[in-house]
Write a protein that holds these residues in place. Sequence first.
Motif, PDB file in Angstrom:
ATOM      1  N   VAL A 151      14.577  21.550 -11.226  1.00  0.00           N
ATOM      2  CA  VAL A 151      13.901  21.090 -10.012  1.00  0.00           C
ATOM      3  C   VAL A 151      12.867  22.141  -9.626  1.00  0.00           C
ATOM      4  O   VAL A 151      13.219  23.224  -9.148  1.00  0.00           O
ATOM      5  CB  VAL A 151      14.892  20.873  -8.857  1.00  0.00           C
ATOM      6  N   ASN A 152      11.602  21.842  -9.851  1.00  0.00           N
ATOM      7  CA  ASN A 152      10.518  22.752  -9.489  1.00  0.00           C
ATOM      8  C   ASN A 152      10.104  22.466  -8.053  1.00  0.00           C
ATOM      9  O   ASN A 152       9.282  21.593  -7.783  1.00  0.00           O
ATOM     10  CB  ASN A 152       9.336  22.568 -10.439  1.00  0.00           C
ATOM     11  N   CYS A 153      10.704  23.233  -7.125  1.00  0.00           N
ATOM     12  CA  CYS A 153      10.512  22.964  -5.702  1.00  0.00           C
ATOM     13  C   CYS A 153       9.746  24.078  -4.983  1.00  0.00           C
ATOM     14  O   CYS A 153       9.236  23.860  -3.889  1.00  0.00           O
ATOM     15  CB  CYS A 153      11.868  22.745  -5.030  1.00  0.00           C
ATOM     16  N   ALA A 154       9.655  25.252  -5.576  1.00  0.00           N
ATOM     17  CA  ALA A 154       8.974  26.367  -4.904  1.00  0.00           C
ATOM     18  C   ALA A 154       7.496  26.042  -4.718  1.00  0.00           C
ATOM     19  O   ALA A 154       6.859  25.460  -5.599  1.00  0.00           O
ATOM     20  CB  ALA A 154       9.135  27.646  -5.733  1.00  0.00           C
ATOM     21  N   GLY A 155       6.952  26.421  -3.569  1.00  0.00           N
ATOM     22  CA  GLY A 155       5.539  26.158  -3.331  1.00  0.00           C
ATOM     23  C   GLY A 155       5.060  26.823  -2.055  1.00  0.00           C
ATOM     24  O   GLY A 155       5.852  27.353  -1.267  1.00  0.00           O
ATOM     25  N   SER A 156       3.750  26.800  -1.849  1.00  0.00           N
ATOM     26  CA  SER A 156       3.168  27.362  -0.628  1.00  0.00           C
ATOM     27  C   SER A 156       1.972  26.516  -0.217  1.00  0.00           C
ATOM     28  O   SER A 156       1.408  25.769  -1.016  1.00  0.00           O
ATOM     29  CB  SER A 156       2.730  28.819  -0.846  1.00  0.00           C
ATOM     30  N   ASN A 157       1.598  26.648   1.051  1.00  0.00           N
ATOM     31  CA  ASN A 157       0.488  25.869   1.587  1.00  0.00           C
ATOM     32  C   ASN A 157      -0.189  26.657   2.698  1.00  0.00           C
ATOM     33  O   ASN A 157       0.457  27.425   3.407  1.00  0.00           O
ATOM     34  CB  ASN A 157       0.977  24.519   2.125  1.00  0.00           C
ATOM     35  N   GLU A 158      -1.496  26.468   2.832  1.00  0.00           N
ATOM     36  CA  GLU A 158      -2.262  27.096   3.901  1.00  0.00           C
ATOM     37  C   GLU A 158      -3.386  26.146   4.288  1.00  0.00           C
ATOM     38  O   GLU A 158      -4.259  25.839   3.476  1.00  0.00           O
ATOM     39  CB  GLU A 158      -2.843  28.437   3.433  1.00  0.00           C
ATOM     40  N   MET A 159      -3.343  25.654   5.512  1.00  0.00           N
ATOM     41  CA  MET A 159      -4.340  24.697   5.973  1.00  0.00           C
ATOM     42  C   MET A 159      -5.531  25.449   6.554  1.00  0.00           C
ATOM     43  O   MET A 159      -5.472  25.964   7.672  1.00  0.00           O
ATOM     44  CB  MET A 159      -3.735  23.758   7.020  1.00  0.00           C
ATOM     45  N   ARG A 160      -6.625  25.506   5.784  1.00  0.00           N
ATOM     46  CA  ARG A 160      -7.821  26.250   6.199  1.00  0.00           C
ATOM     47  C   ARG A 160      -9.055  25.589   5.598  1.00  0.00           C
ATOM     48  O   ARG A 160      -8.958  24.853   4.603  1.00  0.00           O
ATOM     49  CB  ARG A 160      -7.762  27.704   5.711  1.00  0.00           C
ATOM     50  N   TYR A 200      -1.557  12.730  -4.292  1.00  0.00           N
ATOM     51  CA  TYR A 200      -2.203  11.426  -4.493  1.00  0.00           C
ATOM     52  C   TYR A 200      -3.440  11.268  -3.615  1.00  0.00           C
ATOM     53  O   TYR A 200      -4.350  10.510  -3.944  1.00  0.00           O
ATOM     54  CB  TYR A 200      -1.242  10.290  -4.125  1.00  0.00           C
ATOM     55  N   ILE A 201      -3.468  11.951  -2.475  1.00  0.00           N
ATOM     56  CA  ILE A 201      -4.492  11.741  -1.454  1.00  0.00           C
ATOM     57  C   ILE A 201      -5.176  13.066  -1.138  1.00  0.00           C
ATOM     58  O   ILE A 201      -4.531  13.997  -0.635  1.00  0.00           O
ATOM     59  CB  ILE A 201      -3.864  11.172  -0.163  1.00  0.00           C
ATOM     60  N   GLY A 202      -6.447  13.174  -1.440  1.00  0.00           N
ATOM     61  CA  GLY A 202      -7.197  14.372  -1.078  1.00  0.00           C
ATOM     62  C   GLY A 202      -7.362  14.444   0.429  1.00  0.00           C
ATOM     63  O   GLY A 202      -7.837  13.496   1.054  1.00  0.00           O
ATOM     64  N   TYR A 203      -6.976  15.578   1.020  1.00  0.00           N
ATOM     65  CA  TYR A 203      -6.958  15.675   2.476  1.00  0.00           C
ATOM     66  C   TYR A 203      -7.798  16.868   2.928  1.00  0.00           C
ATOM     67  O   TYR A 203      -7.713  17.950   2.339  1.00  0.00           O
ATOM     68  CB  TYR A 203      -5.514  15.830   2.971  1.00  0.00           C
ATOM     69  N   PRO A 204      -8.608  16.689   3.969  1.00  0.00           N
ATOM     70  CA  PRO A 204      -9.477  17.778   4.424  1.00  0.00           C
ATOM     71  C   PRO A 204      -8.692  19.008   4.866  1.00  0.00           C
ATOM     72  O   PRO A 204      -7.601  18.887   5.436  1.00  0.00           O
ATOM     73  CB  PRO A 204     -10.247  17.150   5.603  1.00  0.00           C
ATOM     74  N   TYR A 205      -9.253  20.160   4.564  1.00  0.00           N
ATOM     75  CA  TYR A 205      -8.672  21.459   4.898  1.00  0.00           C
ATOM     76  C   TYR A 205      -7.369  21.720   4.137  1.00  0.00           C
ATOM     77  O   TYR A 205      -6.613  22.614   4.488  1.00  0.00           O
ATOM     78  CB  TYR A 205      -8.447  21.593   6.414  1.00  0.00           C
ATOM     79  N   GLN A 206      -7.133  20.926   3.100  1.00  0.00           N
ATOM     80  CA  GLN A 206      -5.985  21.124   2.211  1.00  0.00           C
ATOM     81  C   GLN A 206      -6.473  21.128   0.760  1.00  0.00           C
ATOM     82  O   GLN A 206      -5.733  20.731  -0.140  1.00  0.00           O
ATOM     83  CB  GLN A 206      -4.963  19.988   2.403  1.00  0.00           C
ATOM     84  N   SER A 207      -7.703  21.576   0.534  1.00  0.00           N
ATOM     85  CA  SER A 207      -8.329  21.415  -0.786  1.00  0.00           C
ATOM     86  C   SER A 207      -7.556  22.122  -1.896  1.00  0.00           C
ATOM     87  O   SER A 207      -7.342  21.543  -2.973  1.00  0.00           O
ATOM     88  CB  SER A 207      -9.777  21.932  -0.746  1.00  0.00           C
ATOM     89  N   ILE A 219      -8.507  17.168  13.451  1.00  0.00           N
ATOM     90  CA  ILE A 219      -8.167  18.229  12.497  1.00  0.00           C
ATOM     91  C   ILE A 219      -9.042  19.461  12.719  1.00  0.00           C
ATOM     92  O   ILE A 219      -8.560  20.594  12.736  1.00  0.00           O
ATOM     93  CB  ILE A 219      -8.317  17.714  11.054  1.00  0.00           C
ATOM     94  N   ARG A 220     -10.345  19.249  12.922  1.00  0.00           N
ATOM     95  CA  ARG A 220     -11.265  20.379  13.126  1.00  0.00           C
ATOM     96  C   ARG A 220     -10.957  21.125  14.410  1.00  0.00           C
ATOM     97  O   ARG A 220     -11.056  22.353  14.461  1.00  0.00           O
ATOM     98  CB  ARG A 220     -12.707  19.870  13.120  1.00  0.00           C
ATOM     99  N   ASN A 221     -10.568  20.407  15.454  1.00  0.00           N
ATOM    100  CA  ASN A 221     -10.184  21.076  16.698  1.00  0.00           C
ATOM    101  C   ASN A 221      -8.968  21.963  16.467  1.00  0.00           C
ATOM    102  O   ASN A 221      -8.887  23.076  16.991  1.00  0.00           O
ATOM    103  CB  ASN A 221      -9.883  20.040  17.781  1.00  0.00           C
ATOM    104  N   TYR A 222      -8.020  21.462  15.660  1.00  0.00           N
ATOM    105  CA  TYR A 222      -6.836  22.263  15.342  1.00  0.00           C
ATOM    106  C   TYR A 222      -7.231  23.518  14.565  1.00  0.00           C
ATOM    107  O   TYR A 222      -6.792  24.622  14.889  1.00  0.00           O
ATOM    108  CB  TYR A 222      -5.846  21.442  14.524  1.00  0.00           C
ATOM    109  N   ILE A 223      -8.078  23.354  13.555  1.00  0.00           N
ATOM    110  CA  ILE A 223      -8.502  24.485  12.732  1.00  0.00           C
ATOM    111  C   ILE A 223      -9.244  25.503  13.587  1.00  0.00           C
ATOM    112  O   ILE A 223      -9.030  26.716  13.473  1.00  0.00           O
ATOM    113  CB  ILE A 223      -9.387  24.012  11.567  1.00  0.00           C
ATOM    114  N   ARG A 224     -10.093  25.028  14.487  1.00  0.00           N
ATOM    115  CA  ARG A 224     -10.863  25.918  15.355  1.00  0.00           C
ATOM    116  C   ARG A 224      -9.936  26.695  16.284  1.00  0.00           C
ATOM    117  O   ARG A 224     -10.078  27.902  16.447  1.00  0.00           O
ATOM    118  CB  ARG A 224     -11.869  25.102  16.164  1.00  0.00           C
ATOM    119  N   CYS A 225      -8.974  26.002  16.871  1.00  0.00           N
ATOM    120  CA  CYS A 225      -8.016  26.670  17.752  1.00  0.00           C
ATOM    121  C   CYS A 225      -7.176  27.684  16.986  1.00  0.00           C
ATOM    122  O   CYS A 225      -6.911  28.791  17.461  1.00  0.00           O
ATOM    123  CB  CYS A 225      -7.097  25.641  18.412  1.00  0.00           C
TER     124      CYS A 225
END
Length: 267
Positions: free
Chosen positions: A82-91, A139-146, A252-258
């Motif tokens: 089970v390959n479950c390890a991972g990381s994420n950074e929304m920027r 499956y879905i390309g999402y902004p600020y999650q490139s 989303i942009r308001n969140y990123i700005r804050c």
Amino acid sequence: MAQSKLAVVTGASGGIGAAIALQLSNAGWRCLLLGRSEEKLSQLQQQLGDQHQYLAIDLVQTQSHRKVVSQAQAMGTASLLVNCAGSNEMRAFQDISPERIMQQLTLNLHVPMLLTQHLMEQLIQSMGTVINVGSAFGYIGYPYQSVYCASKFGLRGFSEALSRELDGHVNVKYFAPRATNTHLNNDDVRSLNKALGNKVDSPERVAKEFMQLLNSSKRRWVVGFPEKLFARVNGLLPELVDSAIIKQLKTIRNYIRCQFNTKESSS
């Protein structure tokens, strides 16, 4: 009495990984728990029982993979990875350092590929299974999650290709949770999900769906609705998903700005 099958679980010191390990234990599997926090792994191993073992290692260090192979062999050969390890950074992409890009790609994509390769001999011997824990964002390309999307799209492509290559020898599956309440999501991300109306699952709910995939003949599994529908539509008519997500951009942009302003004011 025959020994129960062995599952190697990465990211077992995190929310989803620990919940999956608990479900596997309840279903009669023995687990080799992998993660970086020895304290959390030890607590989980004590909760699960003496038949389970753990290794506190950094899987980004490729020499650690040999330790995993050796320990799994000593425990009686891996039947499930089970390959479950991972990381994420929304920027914003332009604000992510080259080092952070490489770190995410390494942990989310390179590590699962290399660990799968190192354990392949055991998995073929046991006619076992690999389940790569990806994301609906595979499956879905999402902004600020490139970068995260790139790694999970890559993991999905790897899973699909290897599944077809090893058909009849090793089962390879791709499991795609949606937003989940784990330490990867801080209070700001939780607030954003609430503002966008996104449903957030518990690790326990995700782990139960994982077991449904494991016990089925399916090779792909997306958790939740409407994410499951969006994944299908994005593959056929991505323009429709473009429009739906672009409507969320202001929030989303308001969140990123804050988030950025908060970090600046605290530094």
